[in-house]
Every structure is written in C-alpha cells, then in structure tokens.
Design an enzyme around this catalytic site. Structure first.
Site, PDB file in Angstrom:
ATOM      1  NE  ARG A 169     -37.531  74.265  34.516  1.00  0.00           N
ATOM      2  CZ  ARG A 169     -38.839  74.394  34.364  1.00  0.00           C
ATOM      3  NH1 ARG A 169     -39.593  73.351  34.141  1.00  0.00           N
ATOM      4  NH2 ARG A 169     -39.366  75.577  34.474  1.00  0.00           N
ATOM      5  CB  SER A 202     -35.403  85.546  33.695  1.00  0.00           C
ATOM      6  OG  SER A 202     -36.549  84.838  33.312  1.00  0.00           O
ATOM      7  CG  ASP A 243     -38.584  85.320  35.678  1.00  0.00           C
ATOM      8  OD1 ASP A 243     -38.734  86.506  35.321  1.00  0.00           O
ATOM      9  OD2 ASP A 243     -37.788  84.986  36.581  1.00  0.00           O
TER      10      ASP A 243
HETATM   11  P1  ADP Z   1     -34.633  81.999  40.092  1.00  0.00           P
HETATM   12  O1  ADP Z   1     -35.262  83.186  40.739  1.00  0.00           O
HETATM   13  O2  ADP Z   1     -33.134  82.031  40.154  1.00  0.00           O
HETATM   14  O3  ADP Z   1     -35.157  81.697  38.737  1.00  0.00           O
HETATM   15  P2  ADP Z   1     -36.179  80.338  41.913  1.00  0.00           P
HETATM   16  O4  ADP Z   1     -37.471  80.957  41.528  1.00  0.00           O
HETATM   17  O5  ADP Z   1     -36.141  78.856  42.064  1.00  0.00           O
HETATM   18  O6  ADP Z   1     -34.997  80.704  40.946  1.00  0.00           O
HETATM   19  O7  ADP Z   1     -35.757  80.995  43.287  1.00  0.00           O
HETATM   20  C1  ADP Z   1     -34.587  80.638  43.928  1.00  0.00           C
HETATM   21  C2  ADP Z   1     -34.474  81.478  45.165  1.00  0.00           C
HETATM   22  O8  ADP Z   1     -35.521  81.166  46.073  1.00  0.00           O
HETATM   23  C3  ADP Z   1     -33.204  81.244  45.938  1.00  0.00           C
HETATM   24  O9  ADP Z   1     -32.197  82.162  45.528  1.00  0.00           O
HETATM   25  C4  ADP Z   1     -33.600  81.473  47.376  1.00  0.00           C
HETATM   26  O10 ADP Z   1     -33.360  82.812  47.721  1.00  0.00           O
HETATM   27  C5  ADP Z   1     -35.084  81.249  47.399  1.00  0.00           C
HETATM   28  N1  ADP Z   1     -35.357  79.987  48.076  1.00  0.00           N
HETATM   29  C6  ADP Z   1     -35.149  78.746  47.617  1.00  0.00           C
HETATM   30  N2  ADP Z   1     -35.494  77.831  48.534  1.00  0.00           N
HETATM   31  C7  ADP Z   1     -35.917  78.500  49.616  1.00  0.00           C
HETATM   32  C8  ADP Z   1     -36.386  78.139  50.908  1.00  0.00           C
HETATM   33  N3  ADP Z   1     -36.487  76.878  51.290  1.00  0.00           N
HETATM   34  N4  ADP Z   1     -36.730  79.127  51.751  1.00  0.00           N
HETATM   35  C9  ADP Z   1     -36.620  80.395  51.387  1.00  0.00           C
HETATM   36  N5  ADP Z   1     -36.176  80.813  50.192  1.00  0.00           N
HETATM   37  C10 ADP Z   1     -35.826  79.878  49.324  1.00  0.00           C
HETATM   38 MG    MG Z   2     -36.865  81.188  37.702  1.00  0.00          MG
END
Ligand code: ADP
Ligand code: MG
Length: 459
Positions: free
Chosen positions: A73, A142, A195
């Site tokens: 982003r 991250s 992050d």
């Molecule tokens: P990242 O950690 O990759 O930067 P995010 O903070 O968006 O990305 O987290 C993504 C993770 O959150 C996914 O891998 C999944 O495990 C979890 N996640 C996403 N949507 C849901 C949901 N509806 N319910 C539970 N866990 C979720």
């Molecule tokens: Mg993230």
C-alpha cells in the site's frame, strides 16, 4: 469415542489463569534476557531506532509504504499539526504479481518504485503539494530486519510467500532508494519500521498513553516503548527522549508452560520452520484453521464423525483457513447451516448431522479460545515487564492491536480482552485498555517519517 478425543483436546488446551500468569512471567523473563545481550533469548528484542513517537504536533505532507503480505500500500497523509491530526489521506493498494515474490530484488523494488511514482504523479495533478521540498517517506517492511539506524536495515530472511535470494543481507532502504532514483522520484526514506512499530506509532499519535503495538494477523508480533537505560545490550548513545521502541519479534517465544498438543507438534514438525515461531503457531491466523483441520482429520479417521468420506481434502495442509473456522464458530443459525456450508465448500464433506456440526464448532472454540487467552498472556507479559500489571499502578496503559485475526474474528478479540481483565483483576484492568487500530502499519510509517523528518517544524 469422539467425545473422548474432544475431551482430551479440551484438557490439553486448557489455559487456567495460573498457567497464563506462568506464560506472562516467562514472556517478561525472555524480554529481560533479550534486552540483556544479543542472542540472549529466542525473543530477539530488536532495537527499532525509533526513539521518538508522534506527538500530534507533526505538520506537513508525508508518505507511507506498507509491504508485508501479498499487497502493498502507498499512502499520503496531510498532517495538520497542533492536534489537528490527519487533515487528509489518500491511499492505494496494489497486488504484488506473484512472479515478483521470487524473482530478483531489483525487479521487486523496481515495481514498487514505479507504482509509487504513478501514485505521486496522480496525486500531484492539480496541487503543487511538495513545495519544492524532498518528499519524506516512511517504509513499513514486515519481515525480519536487522536495523542499522532509523532508516536502514538488512534483511535477515524472507517469510510468508516471499523468497528473493539476492535481497537477503542487503539494506532494503538502499534498494528502495536506488529504485526510486531510477524512476526519477525525488523522495527520501526517513524511516524503516515494521507493522507492530507502525501500529504503536499510529495509535500513540492520538493517545499518549499507548505503550505497545501488537499484531494478530497472518503472523503475530509486538513492539513497545522501553526505557533506553533498561537495554543493557545497547552500546550506542542514549537518545534524548530516554525511550526506545523495541521490536520484540515475539512470535518466536517459547515456554514449557505453553499448552502444546500432539496436533501442534505435528504442525510444527511439518512446517517450513520447525522449532521456530511456536507462540505464533498457537496464536496467529496462518495456523488456527490448520490446527482445527488436524483435529477434524483425527476425528474422522478414528471416529468416522463424517461417515465414510474420501479424506483427500481433509488431508490437505492449510486447506481449512482461519476465516473459515471463524465463520463456523460464529454460526448462530439453529441448525448450524454455515458450518455445513463451510465443510462442504472447503472439505467436500456433506450430509453432516447437527451433532457432528456441534463438535466442529466446539473444536473451533477450543483452538480459538486457547489462542486468544495465550495472546492475552503475552500482553500481560509486556505489562508485567513494565511494572504496569499491579493494583498500585497509577498510569493508564493502552495496547494498540491490529491484524486481520483481531479485526475479523470477534470471538477471538472479545476473549483476548476479557482474559486480560481476568488476569489483571478488576482494579488494575480499569487502567488498561485494548484498542483496535485500523491501518496503523501504513499511517504509522508516515507518522514516524514525520517525527524523524529533517523538515519537521514542530517540537
Ligand atoms: P498480514 O498479517 O498478512 O499483514 P492482515 O493483518 O490483513 O494481513 O491479516 C490477514 C490474516 O487475518 C489472514 O491470514 C487470516 O488468518 C486472518 N483473517 C482474515 N480475515 C479473517 C476472518 N474473517 N476471520 C478470521 N481471521 C481472518
Ligand atoms: Mg499487515
């Protein structure tokens, strides 16, 4: 038979408060050991070189870049100064083409710089925002980085879906800076963070009682504000602020108190990083669905709870994902229709009885509850390390949390919060708050760039 397997799991995943306090105390001990000397603990306690957090007085236009998962982003924020906070923000999310995740470093950074250049060009139409000054950028990256200064650090290793060999050991800021120059982008990388640090900064900007930023997303990590003189391993000059943000890398925490089951052991030994990131494997989004899948497989093979099925799907690693178990766990239909749908969609299991669906929900509950309670114990560990866990404490402590698991899995986040209250007791928990911070990792980078910037005109 099935009841016995579930009862065993429930017992082995039990997390009574006494056990959680043991975990919290172990976390605090590991924190001390990691601060004592380099390599003193599995919890690395890395210096972030962030020694001043945003105050709300920052002013001007700043950019942020967030690279951590499958998207990156770009954002631009206009900070109003004098507690006017964010006057305006624009952002754009771009998917990273998969072939770039395992190509060369110059291709990846070249792509990022070109998307950044497009964003800046579009933003610039109609307003001459930069006033001839070099644009200041904060970069949230991250992945594990050995930080050399606030705006430089070498990549230790890739995680998640990335593997670009020629980037390992290189300074990621230098790579980005070179790529930006090739694009003719006149930008200066003022800060390199991750992050967890970004979440801390993003929340601190609005509330000076924020002491830690925690991520429960695909993985887990935490960063918090430490007194510079409580970091014996630090050989540099002490910062004027007297503070230093520590990037804990707590996903790698381990203690014999952790309630690890046969399912977790098998998951770990078959993982890409056996023996590593044990706390992360119990508490984060990448793994919760996979733990549930392993339990369901055992229940199916040993107790035939799904009848006579083909096990190809149920045997496929990571096929059941955390968003699926979240959907099943939150199913409030009387006949557990959503559970039936998810089993069918993801595992091709059909014709389940209500009784079997109830068992599935219970497994989700056991696994997610253990995760949330251990997550709360980690937070309690930070409070304990800082001496902010007792009833005599006078300061308010706010823990900023972000990540898809915390944001979307509401039974997880509620359980984390109630467990923290349970651990701290009524009196102490009145002074502790958990706050969800949306998009800390993006905006935090811009804010740290602002507070580091050579052009800042506040303070
Ligand atoms: P990242 O950690 O990759 O930067 P995010 O903070 O968006 O990305 O987290 C993504 C993770 O959150 C996914 O891998 C999944 O495990 C979890 N996640 C996403 N949507 C849901 C949901 N509806 N319910 C539970 N866990 C979720
Ligand atoms: Mg993230």
């Amino acid at each position: 038979m099935a009841e016995q397997v579930v009862a065993d799991l429930r017992e082995r995943c039990a997390t009574p408060a006494a056990l959680l306090w043991d975990v919290a105390a172990a976390m605090a001990d590991e924190m001390r050991a990691g601060l004592e000397e380099e390599g003193g603990s599995r919890v690395k306690m890395l210096l972030s070189y962030v020694d001043k957090l945003p105050t709300g007085r920052e002013e001007g236009l700043f950019y942020g870049l967030d690279l951590g998962g499958t998207n990156f982003r770009v954002l631009k924020v206009h900070l109003g100064g004098n507690d006017k906070h964010v006057v305006n923000r624009e952002s754009r999310e771009v998917a990273i083409p998969p072939h770039l995740m395992s190509g060369s470093s110059s291709e990846l950074f070249g792509f990022i710089a070109s998307e950044l250049a497009k964003f800046v060009a579009d933003e610039d139409k109609g307003n001459s925002s930069s006033n001839g000054k070099k644009r200041e950028l904060g970069f949230t990256f991250s992945f594990p980085v050995r930080q050399l200064s606030i705006a430089s650090g070498t990549l230790v290793k890739w995680t998640k879906a990335f593997s670009i060999d020629d980037a390992v050991g290189e300074d990621v800021v230098a790579e980005l800076q070179t790529a930006m120059e090739k694009q003719g982008l006149d930008m200066h990388v003022a800060a390199l963070i991750n992050d967890a640090v970004g979440t801390l900064a993003g929340a601190r900007y609005y509330d000076e009682d924020v002491i830690a930023g925690v991520i429960f997303g695909t993985g887990t990590n935490a960063a918090y504000v430490e007194k510079a003189n409580a970091i014996p391993k630090w050989e540099g000059e002490l910062p004027n602020s007297g503070d230093m943000v520590i990037n804990m890398e707590w996903g790698n925490f381990y203690s014999p108190h952790l309630p690890v089951t046969e399912y977790d052991q098998a998951l770990d030994s078959e993982s890409l990083n056996p023996g590593e990131q044990i706390y992360e494997k119990l508490t984060s989004g990448m793994y919760l669905g996979e733990i549930v899948r392993r339990v369901l497989l055992k229940l199916s093979l040993q107790c035939a709870i799904f009848g006579d099925i083909d096990h190809t799907h149920l045997k496929t690693h990571f096929l059941l994902r955390t968003p699926h178990i979240s959907a099943m766990h939150h199913d409030e239909t009387p006949d557990l229709k959503i559970v039936a749908e998810k089993l069918e969609e993801n595992l091709e299991i059909t014709g389940t009885s209500l009784e079997t669906r109830k068992i599935v929900v219970e497994i989700c509950d056991i696994v997610a509850r253990r995760a949330a309670r251990l997550a709360a114990a980690g937070v309690a560990g930070i409070l304990k390390k800082l001496g902010r866990d007792g009833p005599t404490e006078k300061h308010r402590s706010v823990i900023a949390i972000d990540g898809g698991l915390f944001e979307h899995y509401s039974k997880f986040s509620k359980c984390l919060e109630t467990t923290l209250c349970e651990l701290l007791g009524e009196e102490a928990s009145e002074l502790v708050a958990v706050k969800h911070v949306d998009d800390g990792s993006g905006i935090g980078a811009a804010l740290i760039a602002a507070s580091q910037s050579r052009y800042r005109n506040t303070e």
